[in-house]
Motif scaffolding. Structure first.
Motif, PDB file in Angstrom:
ATOM      1  N   ILE A  58       4.002 -12.661   5.627  1.00 57.90           N
ATOM      2  CA  ILE A  58       3.125 -11.494   5.762  1.00 57.90           C
ATOM      3  C   ILE A  58       2.310 -11.321   4.480  1.00 57.90           C
ATOM      4  CG2 ILE A  58       3.110  -8.968   5.961  1.00 57.90           C
ATOM      5  CD1 ILE A  58       5.526  -9.307   7.897  1.00 57.90           C
ATOM      6  N   ILE A  59       2.940 -11.545   3.336  1.00 56.55           N
ATOM      7  CA  ILE A  59       2.251 -11.436   2.047  1.00 56.55           C
ATOM      8  C   ILE A  59       1.565 -12.750   1.670  1.00 56.55           C
ATOM      9  CG2 ILE A  59       2.559 -10.957  -0.415  1.00 56.55           C
ATOM     10  CD1 ILE A  59       2.997  -8.525   1.476  1.00 56.55           C
ATOM     11  N   ILE A 102      -0.569  -6.171   6.125  1.00 55.10           N
ATOM     12  CA  ILE A 102       0.741  -5.772   6.655  1.00 55.10           C
ATOM     13  C   ILE A 102       0.717  -5.687   8.178  1.00 55.10           C
ATOM     14  CG2 ILE A 102       2.501  -3.953   6.675  1.00 55.10           C
ATOM     15  CD1 ILE A 102       2.274  -5.626   4.010  1.00 55.10           C
TER      16      ILE A 102
END
Length: 194
Positions: A58-59, A102
């Motif tokens: 996700i990051i 996110i």
């Protein structure tokens, strides 16, 4: 416009281009390092659906790209839409980037095909698009409405990217990134200092 206002504006624009430049340099350095030293294996750090270890993607996924053409395809809209996102306030860029990263990442993690890996900054780019298209609706001022209309006119066709048209392209990242941008537009409008 006074000299002081012009100097402040020039300083702000320089900061904005520096921020965009740093992101682009990071994207390109990571891709070059990935291809040169890791044989494209860093892409395995992308989003892996419904896998605990896949949450790191996700990051990390926005900083990884499938290949050079993928990176080129993301670089120009990232810079253009990212700059337009900063027009009102430079901090809007970071808020929209966070929301888009996110929400796009979680959407892909929850709903993408098993055994797939998703990489690329397009979720964030579609977040910029969603933000820019809807900020006028939420902020209800002439400059924001004008920017929204210009973006709709120039980039409105990108919205089709939220539909499953090509199995190699993560339409889920686009769709959830777009939603992230719309939510960021609402959040910023609700919390802006008048």
């Amino acid at each position: 416009m006074s000299d002081e206002n012009l100097k402040a504006l020039a300083k702000e624009v320089k900061i904005q281009f520096t921020i965009l430049g740093v992101f682009v340099i990071i994207f390109w350095l990571i891709e070059i390092i990935n291809l040169t030293f890791f044989g494209d294996r860093l892409d395995s750090l992308g989003i892996m659906p419904r896998s605990l270890i896949g949450l790191r993607g996700i990051i990390l996924a926005p900083f990884l790209h499938g290949d050079i053409p993928h990176l080129i395809a993301n670089t120009f809209p990232f810079v253009i839409l990212g700059f337009l996102t900063m027009l009102r306030k430079t901090s809007d860029f970071f808020i929209v980037t966070f929301f888009s990263m996110i929400i796009s990442g979680l959407g892909v993690w929850l709903f993408a095909s098993p055994n797939s890996i998703t990489v690329g900054a397009s979720g964030v780019i579609f977040g910029f698009l969603g933000f820019l298209m809807f900020r006028g609706l939420f902020q209800k001022n002439i400059p924001s409405i004008a920017v929204s209309l210009i973006v709709i006119f120039l980039y409105g066709g990108m919205v089709w990217g939220v539909l499953p048209t090509d199995p190699r392209i993560s339409w889920l990242a686009h769709l959830f990134g777009f939603f992230g941008g719309v939510l960021a537009a609402k959040f910023i409008a609700d919390n802006q200092d008048n």
